[in-house]
Design a protein around this motif. Sequence first.
Motif, PDB file in Angstrom:
ATOM      1  N   ALA A   1     -17.144   3.113  -4.942  1.00 54.31           N
ATOM      2  CA  ALA A   1     -16.555   3.885  -6.040  1.00 54.31           C
ATOM      3  C   ALA A   1     -15.860   5.153  -5.561  1.00 54.31           C
ATOM      4  N   GLY A   2     -16.467   5.865  -4.629  1.00 55.27           N
ATOM      5  CA  GLY A   2     -15.901   7.143  -4.225  1.00 55.27           C
ATOM      6  C   GLY A   2     -14.688   7.057  -3.316  1.00 55.27           C
ATOM      7  N   TRP A   3     -14.381   5.835  -2.832  1.00 55.78           N
ATOM      8  CA  TRP A   3     -13.270   5.697  -1.884  1.00 55.78           C
ATOM      9  C   TRP A   3     -12.162   4.792  -2.386  1.00 55.78           C
ATOM     10  N   LYS A   4     -12.154   4.485  -3.656  1.00 59.20           N
ATOM     11  CA  LYS A   4     -11.070   3.665  -4.184  1.00 59.20           C
ATOM     12  C   LYS A   4      -9.804   4.497  -4.301  1.00 59.20           C
ATOM     13  N   GLY A   5      -8.696   3.806  -4.488  1.00 63.72           N
ATOM     14  CA  GLY A   5      -7.449   4.518  -4.696  1.00 63.72           C
ATOM     15  C   GLY A   5      -6.809   5.013  -3.419  1.00 63.72           C
ATOM     16  N   ARG A   6      -6.389   6.275  -3.421  1.00 62.04           N
ATOM     17  CA  ARG A   6      -5.583   6.803  -2.330  1.00 62.04           C
ATOM     18  C   ARG A   6      -6.352   6.860  -1.004  1.00 62.04           C
ATOM     19  N   LYS A   7      -7.632   7.198  -1.035  1.00 58.00           N
ATOM     20  CA  LYS A   7      -8.402   7.268   0.205  1.00 58.00           C
ATOM     21  C   LYS A   7      -8.447   5.904   0.883  1.00 58.00           C
TER      22      LYS A   7
ATOM     23  N   THR B   1       0.825  -1.210   0.000  1.00 55.63           N
ATOM     24  CA  THR B   1       0.000   0.000   0.000  1.00 55.63           C
ATOM     25  C   THR B   1       0.859   1.260   0.000  1.00 55.63           C
ATOM     26  N   ALA B   2       1.903   1.267   0.830  1.00 54.05           N
ATOM     27  CA  ALA B   2       2.786   2.435   0.889  1.00 54.05           C
ATOM     28  C   ALA B   2       3.456   2.683  -0.468  1.00 54.05           C
ATOM     29  N   LEU B   3       3.935   1.611  -1.097  1.00 51.82           N
ATOM     30  CA  LEU B   3       4.565   1.769  -2.406  1.00 51.82           C
ATOM     31  C   LEU B   3       3.552   2.200  -3.463  1.00 51.82           C
ATOM     32  N   TYR B   4       2.320   1.751  -3.317  1.00 54.83           N
ATOM     33  CA  TYR B   4       1.263   2.199  -4.232  1.00 54.83           C
ATOM     34  C   TYR B   4       1.113   3.718  -4.182  1.00 54.83           C
ATOM     35  N   LEU B   5       1.129   4.292  -2.976  1.00 47.78           N
ATOM     36  CA  LEU B   5       0.971   5.732  -2.844  1.00 47.78           C
ATOM     37  C   LEU B   5       2.114   6.480  -3.533  1.00 47.78           C
ATOM     38  N   PHE B   6       3.355   5.973  -3.370  1.00 46.77           N
ATOM     39  CA  PHE B   6       4.499   6.614  -4.025  1.00 46.77           C
ATOM     40  C   PHE B   6       4.399   6.492  -5.547  1.00 46.77           C
ATOM     41  N   ARG B   7       4.063   5.288  -6.004  1.00 49.48           N
ATOM     42  CA  ARG B   7       3.983   5.069  -7.449  1.00 49.48           C
ATOM     43  C   ARG B   7       2.826   5.858  -8.066  1.00 49.48           C
ATOM     44  N   ASP B   8       1.706   5.924  -7.364  1.00 41.42           N
ATOM     45  CA  ASP B   8       0.566   6.685  -7.869  1.00 41.42           C
ATOM     46  C   ASP B   8       0.902   8.163  -7.993  1.00 41.42           C
TER      47      ASP B   8
ATOM     48  N   TYR C   1      -9.810  -2.385   9.279  1.00 45.41           N
ATOM     49  CA  TYR C   1      -9.647  -3.188   8.065  1.00 45.41           C
ATOM     50  C   TYR C   1     -10.992  -3.439   7.388  1.00 45.41           C
ATOM     51  N   ALA C   2     -12.058  -3.590   8.173  1.00 45.21           N
ATOM     52  CA  ALA C   2     -13.391  -3.751   7.586  1.00 45.21           C
ATOM     53  C   ALA C   2     -13.778  -2.495   6.808  1.00 45.21           C
ATOM     54  N   CYS C   3     -13.478  -1.326   7.360  1.00 42.44           N
ATOM     55  CA  CYS C   3     -13.754  -0.069   6.658  1.00 42.44           C
ATOM     56  C   CYS C   3     -12.947   0.029   5.374  1.00 42.44           C
ATOM     57  N   TYR C   4     -11.689  -0.413   5.420  1.00 39.71           N
ATOM     58  CA  TYR C   4     -10.846  -0.389   4.218  1.00 39.71           C
ATOM     59  C   TYR C   4     -11.434  -1.275   3.123  1.00 39.71           C
ATOM     60  N   LEU C   5     -11.807  -2.506   3.485  1.00 42.16           N
ATOM     61  CA  LEU C   5     -12.356  -3.420   2.485  1.00 42.16           C
ATOM     62  C   LEU C   5     -13.665  -2.886   1.913  1.00 42.16           C
ATOM     63  N   HIS C   6     -14.472  -2.273   2.776  1.00 42.73           N
ATOM     64  CA  HIS C   6     -15.714  -1.683   2.294  1.00 42.73           C
ATOM     65  C   HIS C   6     -15.424  -0.489   1.386  1.00 42.73           C
ATOM     66  N   ALA C   7     -14.467   0.339   1.804  1.00 43.05           N
ATOM     67  CA  ALA C   7     -14.114   1.512   0.997  1.00 43.05           C
ATOM     68  C   ALA C   7     -13.540   1.098  -0.349  1.00 43.05           C
TER      69      ALA C   7
ATOM     70  N   ALA D   1      -1.693   0.536 -10.354  1.00 44.99           N
ATOM     71  CA  ALA D   1      -2.845  -0.363 -10.392  1.00 44.99           C
ATOM     72  C   ALA D   1      -2.479  -1.752  -9.886  1.00 44.99           C
ATOM     73  N   SER D   2      -1.290  -2.249 -10.252  1.00 43.51           N
ATOM     74  CA  SER D   2      -0.853  -3.571  -9.795  1.00 43.51           C
ATOM     75  C   SER D   2      -0.600  -3.586  -8.292  1.00 43.51           C
ATOM     76  N   LEU D   3       0.049  -2.541  -7.780  1.00 40.13           N
ATOM     77  CA  LEU D   3       0.319  -2.475  -6.347  1.00 40.13           C
ATOM     78  C   LEU D   3      -0.974  -2.364  -5.552  1.00 40.13           C
ATOM     79  N   ASP D   4      -1.917  -1.583  -6.072  1.00 39.51           N
ATOM     80  CA  ASP D   4      -3.210  -1.441  -5.403  1.00 39.51           C
ATOM     81  C   ASP D   4      -3.937  -2.785  -5.337  1.00 39.51           C
ATOM     82  N   LYS D   5      -3.924  -3.514  -6.442  1.00 34.90           N
ATOM     83  CA  LYS D   5      -4.580  -4.820  -6.489  1.00 34.90           C
ATOM     84  C   LYS D   5      -3.871  -5.817  -5.569  1.00 34.90           C
TER      85      LYS D   5
END
Length: 360
Positions: free
Chosen positions: A322-328, A226-233, A312-318, A260-264
Amino acid sequence: MTPLAAAANENLAEISNYLIYSSMAVYTLAFLAHIAEWVFGSRSKVGRTAAALTATAAAGAPAVQVRTKGGGTAVLDKPKVVTRSAAGTRDVPDGPGAAGGTVQGDLYGRIAISLTALGFLIEAGGVVARAMSVQRAPWGNMYEFSITFSTVAVGAYLALLALKKNVRWLGLILVTSVLLDLGIAVKVLYTDSDQLVPALDSYWLYIHVSTAIFCGAVFYIGAAGTALYLFRDSYERHLEQGRTPGRFRTSVMERLPSAASLDKFAYRINAAVFPLWTFTIIAGAIWAGDAWGRYWGWDPKEVWSFVTWVAYACYLHARATAGWKGRKAAYLALFAFACWIWNYYGVNMVLNGLHSYSGV
């Protein structure tokens, strides 16, 4: 316990300490090899190679030449590897990896993986020797939890490599954090071998604590992704805006998987282990019922385990919203792992509760 048995246990404890320190030495060599992998895989070669391929493709020239059955040759366009996650994300190919596609960088990377595997075996031997010295599961205090945690984290990383997953980019971060974890364990958290307090002397120790260690180790891998995703994004955003990042940043970011790969990757890791973390909390409640006569008492450890679960439940739900994907969603994932770390270090060392007997 007879004097002979006590002497044997003391010798096993010394062997365990020796193996843990030896694993730290091997992990240090692996750290240096990973540094060499990144250094010898850079030299701006990644950027030059990518630019050359782009120019070749733009000119319409073939990128791949193959030999046909008749003895002649045929040309094929070089395939573009594209990864996608959620709708609206960029279509960006993954980087060539930490070695940067260079032979010398790849050699140092393979050496680093071999040293990491050797360090894992030595550290696992230290954990087993510690268990033999106390004649129980080696999870009765923070020192034992820490050395087991780092062993499982490295084991999970090596298992992903054995399954042919593209995770070698994680090696440097993993080895660095393992060295930090072991350094804190041997210098701050170390306690002599001893027997469990009565409340811990239960078969639930093997069930509850083992799953907690495994969940924490896998959550760590997800947090690193996740941390590397933020840097790469952030890097990809800069490119989209027409900005030119520095040479060092370009060299590092271009070798990582796409955002996208790091996020997945991070999402799949966290989603896979979340049900086991749920089981960990349930198992702890059952154990509390056996040990203290109540399933839930809002002890600090219980509270923060539940807070971690909610995060973690909030993260999986987010992540599925649609509005909370990605960096949020990524920030939520890092907050959830921070809760796990606080639940381990902060609750054990700062707050007082029924779990304080597991102290340093």
